[in-house]
Design an enzyme around this catalytic site. Sequence first.
Site, PDB file in Angstrom:
ATOM      1  CE  LYS A 174      -7.466 -39.048  12.549  1.00  0.00           C
ATOM      2  NZ  LYS A 174      -7.581 -38.313  13.834  1.00  0.00           N
ATOM      3  N   GLY A 227     -17.897 -35.774  10.980  1.00  0.00           N
ATOM      4  CA  GLY A 227     -17.193 -34.627  11.547  1.00  0.00           C
ATOM      5  C   GLY A 227     -17.680 -33.341  10.922  1.00  0.00           C
ATOM      6  CB  SER A 228     -16.090 -30.062  10.706  1.00  0.00           C
ATOM      7  OG  SER A 228     -14.877 -30.380  10.048  1.00  0.00           O
ATOM      8  CB  VAL A 231     -12.746 -32.315   7.766  1.00  0.00           C
ATOM      9  CG1 VAL A 231     -12.030 -33.632   7.533  1.00  0.00           C
ATOM     10  CG2 VAL A 231     -11.857 -31.386   8.589  1.00  0.00           C
ATOM     11  N   GLY A 232     -15.176 -32.725   5.697  1.00  0.00           N
ATOM     12  CA  GLY A 232     -15.981 -33.604   4.831  1.00  0.00           C
ATOM     13  C   GLY A 232     -15.862 -33.209   3.365  1.00  0.00           C
ATOM     14  CD  GLU A 249     -24.503 -39.243   8.079  1.00  0.00           C
ATOM     15  OE1 GLU A 249     -25.071 -38.204   8.511  1.00  0.00           O
ATOM     16  OE2 GLU A 249     -24.976 -39.924   7.159  1.00  0.00           O
ATOM     17  CB  CYS A 283     -24.312 -34.533  14.466  1.00  0.00           C
ATOM     18  SG  CYS A 283     -24.614 -36.279  14.523  1.00  0.00           S
ATOM     19  CD  GLN A 330     -16.508 -27.648  19.880  1.00  0.00           C
ATOM     20  OE1 GLN A 330     -15.554 -27.721  19.114  1.00  0.00           O
ATOM     21  NE2 GLN A 330     -17.745 -27.498  19.469  1.00  0.00           N
TER      22      GLN A 330
HETATM   23  P1  NDP Z   1     -13.203 -32.474  12.377  1.00  0.00           P
HETATM   24  O1  NDP Z   1     -14.011 -32.619  11.145  1.00  0.00           O
HETATM   25  O2  NDP Z   1     -11.984 -31.622  12.330  1.00  0.00           O
HETATM   26  O3  NDP Z   1     -12.713 -33.910  12.894  1.00  0.00           O
HETATM   27  C1  NDP Z   1     -13.362 -35.133  12.641  1.00  0.00           C
HETATM   28  C2  NDP Z   1     -12.331 -36.201  12.297  1.00  0.00           C
HETATM   29  O4  NDP Z   1     -11.662 -35.840  11.097  1.00  0.00           O
HETATM   30  C3  NDP Z   1     -11.227 -36.345  13.360  1.00  0.00           C
HETATM   31  O5  NDP Z   1     -10.777 -37.678  13.414  1.00  0.00           O
HETATM   32  C4  NDP Z   1     -10.135 -35.457  12.791  1.00  0.00           C
HETATM   33  O6  NDP Z   1      -8.859 -35.764  13.285  1.00  0.00           O
HETATM   34  C5  NDP Z   1     -10.251 -35.786  11.320  1.00  0.00           C
HETATM   35  N1  NDP Z   1      -9.653 -34.796  10.436  1.00  0.00           N
HETATM   36  C6  NDP Z   1      -9.308 -33.508  10.700  1.00  0.00           C
HETATM   37  N2  NDP Z   1      -8.759 -32.941   9.603  1.00  0.00           N
HETATM   38  C7  NDP Z   1      -8.754 -33.886   8.623  1.00  0.00           C
HETATM   39  C8  NDP Z   1      -8.336 -33.906   7.266  1.00  0.00           C
HETATM   40  N3  NDP Z   1      -7.789 -32.844   6.668  1.00  0.00           N
HETATM   41  N4  NDP Z   1      -8.506 -35.047   6.556  1.00  0.00           N
HETATM   42  C9  NDP Z   1      -9.058 -36.132   7.137  1.00  0.00           C
HETATM   43  N5  NDP Z   1      -9.460 -36.175   8.426  1.00  0.00           N
HETATM   44  C10 NDP Z   1      -9.320 -35.063   9.156  1.00  0.00           C
HETATM   45  O7  NDP Z   1     -14.141 -32.010  13.509  1.00  0.00           O
HETATM   46  P2  NDP Z   1     -13.708 -31.410  14.947  1.00  0.00           P
HETATM   47  O8  NDP Z   1     -13.491 -32.555  15.843  1.00  0.00           O
HETATM   48  O9  NDP Z   1     -12.586 -30.436  14.805  1.00  0.00           O
HETATM   49  O10 NDP Z   1     -15.010 -30.615  15.316  1.00  0.00           O
HETATM   50  C11 NDP Z   1     -15.264 -29.374  14.674  1.00  0.00           C
HETATM   51  C12 NDP Z   1     -16.736 -29.205  14.452  1.00  0.00           C
HETATM   52  O11 NDP Z   1     -17.231 -30.274  13.617  1.00  0.00           O
HETATM   53  C13 NDP Z   1     -17.597 -29.287  15.690  1.00  0.00           C
HETATM   54  O12 NDP Z   1     -17.645 -28.088  16.371  1.00  0.00           O
HETATM   55  C14 NDP Z   1     -18.923 -29.660  15.089  1.00  0.00           C
HETATM   56  O13 NDP Z   1     -19.532 -28.507  14.568  1.00  0.00           O
HETATM   57  C15 NDP Z   1     -18.547 -30.579  13.955  1.00  0.00           C
HETATM   58  N6  NDP Z   1     -18.626 -31.994  14.360  1.00  0.00           N
HETATM   59  C16 NDP Z   1     -19.692 -32.720  13.970  1.00  0.00           C
HETATM   60  C17 NDP Z   1     -19.831 -34.002  14.405  1.00  0.00           C
HETATM   61  C18 NDP Z   1     -20.977 -34.826  14.031  1.00  0.00           C
HETATM   62  O14 NDP Z   1     -21.304 -35.753  14.761  1.00  0.00           O
HETATM   63  N7  NDP Z   1     -21.611 -34.570  12.909  1.00  0.00           N
HETATM   64  C19 NDP Z   1     -18.857 -34.631  15.288  1.00  0.00           C
HETATM   65  C20 NDP Z   1     -17.753 -33.786  15.644  1.00  0.00           C
HETATM   66  C21 NDP Z   1     -17.657 -32.530  15.179  1.00  0.00           C
HETATM   67  P3  NDP Z   1      -8.257 -34.920  14.525  1.00  0.00           P
HETATM   68  O15 NDP Z   1      -9.195 -35.109  15.644  1.00  0.00           O
HETATM   69  O16 NDP Z   1      -6.941 -35.548  14.751  1.00  0.00           O
HETATM   70  O17 NDP Z   1      -8.186 -33.489  14.070  1.00  0.00           O
END
Ligand code: NDP
Length: 485
Positions: A174, A227-228, A231-232, A249, A283, A330
């Site tokens: 996804k 990701g964030s 959500v993690g 991560e 990150c 963002q």
């Molecule tokens: P998210 O955690 O929202 O998104 C990461 C992934 O998770 C995307 O594919 C997203 O889908 C998916 N997702 C969102 N909600 C859910 C859920 N409830 N269950 C499962 N999967 C989900 O991060 P964002 O892209 O919104 O970024 C927000 C912040 O996260 C950034 O500002 C940064 O601080 C951090 N981040 C950290 C990263 C890293 O490399 N460690 C990378 C990106 C972000 P969808 O895109 O469709 O919402």
Amino acid sequence: MIKRDNWIGGAWSPASTGETREVRNPSDWDDVLGEVAASTPSDVARAVQAAHDAFKGWARMPGPARARVLSKAAKILASRLEEVAQLLSREQGKPIGEARGETQRGVDLLEYYAGEGWRSTGDVIPSAAPDTLMFTTREPLGVVGVITPWNFPLAIPLWKACPALIYGNTVVLKPAGDAPLTALVLPEIFEEAGMPAGVFNVVTGSGAALGDALVTHEHVKGVTFTGSNNVGAHIAKLASARGIKYQLEMGGKNAAIVLKDADLDQAADIVISGAMRFAGQKCTATSRAIVESEVLEAFTAKVVERAEALKIRHATDDEAYLGPVVNRSQQESVLSYIEIGKAEGQLVCGGGRPTGEAYEKGFFVQPTVFTGVRPDARIAQEEIFGPVLALIPANGVEEAIEIANGVQYGLSCSLFTKDLNAALKYIRDIEVGMVRVNAETAGVELQAPFGGYKASSSNSREQGRAAIEFFTQIKTVTIAQAGGN
Ligand code: NDP
């Protein structure tokens, strides 16, 4: 305009509702690149079923045979490098030079994990019993859910999917809503490379709408996520309730510590690169520099001189050092942190949006530097994910390490010094997974373990050989002689 459906069971398949969502260029919001499926949980269920049906055949295929598929995929991606890099840059806003680098990293990941298909996956252990053979073998988990962010839309899907696949798992990916088209190049490449139908599947759409369906499906045996933190934490709760493996991560608040004996020019070059390249959206980006007070003024001047010279351009412009940030929310979030920073430190560079016609339709933010920031300031504590650097004074290496450790995250840290004893103390005391000396906080290598301490990770490591730990489970086998001779 590119139109892409989901990739399920070896075929393109629209969302069950037929709905789609647009993908636009963050350098120029009027530029519509394409549209992808806006999927529902039932599409996720179909993809998981396809991956489940393909699992036994793929898992039983010899490692070297799986390796040949990945190896061929590496060659195909290499032959499409410029086209994929252009798409990535336009879709996601990554400067084209870095987009080429990321695509090459994708090729390298495929090659590296192809090699894993030829390597041993177990140990022979001496049994205490006579005439008895005892050994371990590693087996795949089954269907693995892969949820990825927008900041490395090709490399992160690959650094999760490649080890999953080479050890015999099947995958449902996804990708992030902000950069799905780049990830949707992968089905074309894997199909051409000869990957059997159903082994690799992609479902696009909102993570909030699809995430639970993926993590809680009975056939999903592991979930890997970047990701964030919010959500993690949600994924961890769902996965642990089911007793399945998960790997997270997440964020960082990475520091560079600059001691007074450092080569300040080298340190300034590297800190600027870590903080400002790709508009600080890694990150592992450098978002704090903790500088010995005696050299803070000189170091600030060097950093500002470099930051002011950076070229902000549309991402596909070869001259771009920084492109836009990924989307409007963002941009608003980064600009609001800049306003907070104006009350918390001394603004010495940037501080808003760049002005001019070229920037009007994109989500651009100026490279911004604050100095004299207190370690407990919000801009020194919270992940900003934008081109913003906070310079924090410190007295000596011990205090600098204490400040560096004084955040919830623990992903990456740099130390700039020529003092070996200071470096040894730092390597021992710093609470991060990626420890760097006279090197950037970002720019890690794919053949080495990657991950963080504290809130940055869920205590597992990605990439390199470390990936085998997450994507396999160990079986211990004991074979004793039947009868005797
Ligand atoms: P998210 O955690 O929202 O998104 C990461 C992934 O998770 C995307 O594919 C997203 O889908 C998916 N997702 C969102 N909600 C859910 C859920 N409830 N269950 C499962 N999967 C989900 O991060 P964002 O892209 O919104 O970024 C927000 C912040 O996260 C950034 O500002 C940064 O601080 C951090 N981040 C950290 C990263 C890293 O490399 N460690 C990378 C990106 C972000 P969808 O895109 O469709 O919402």
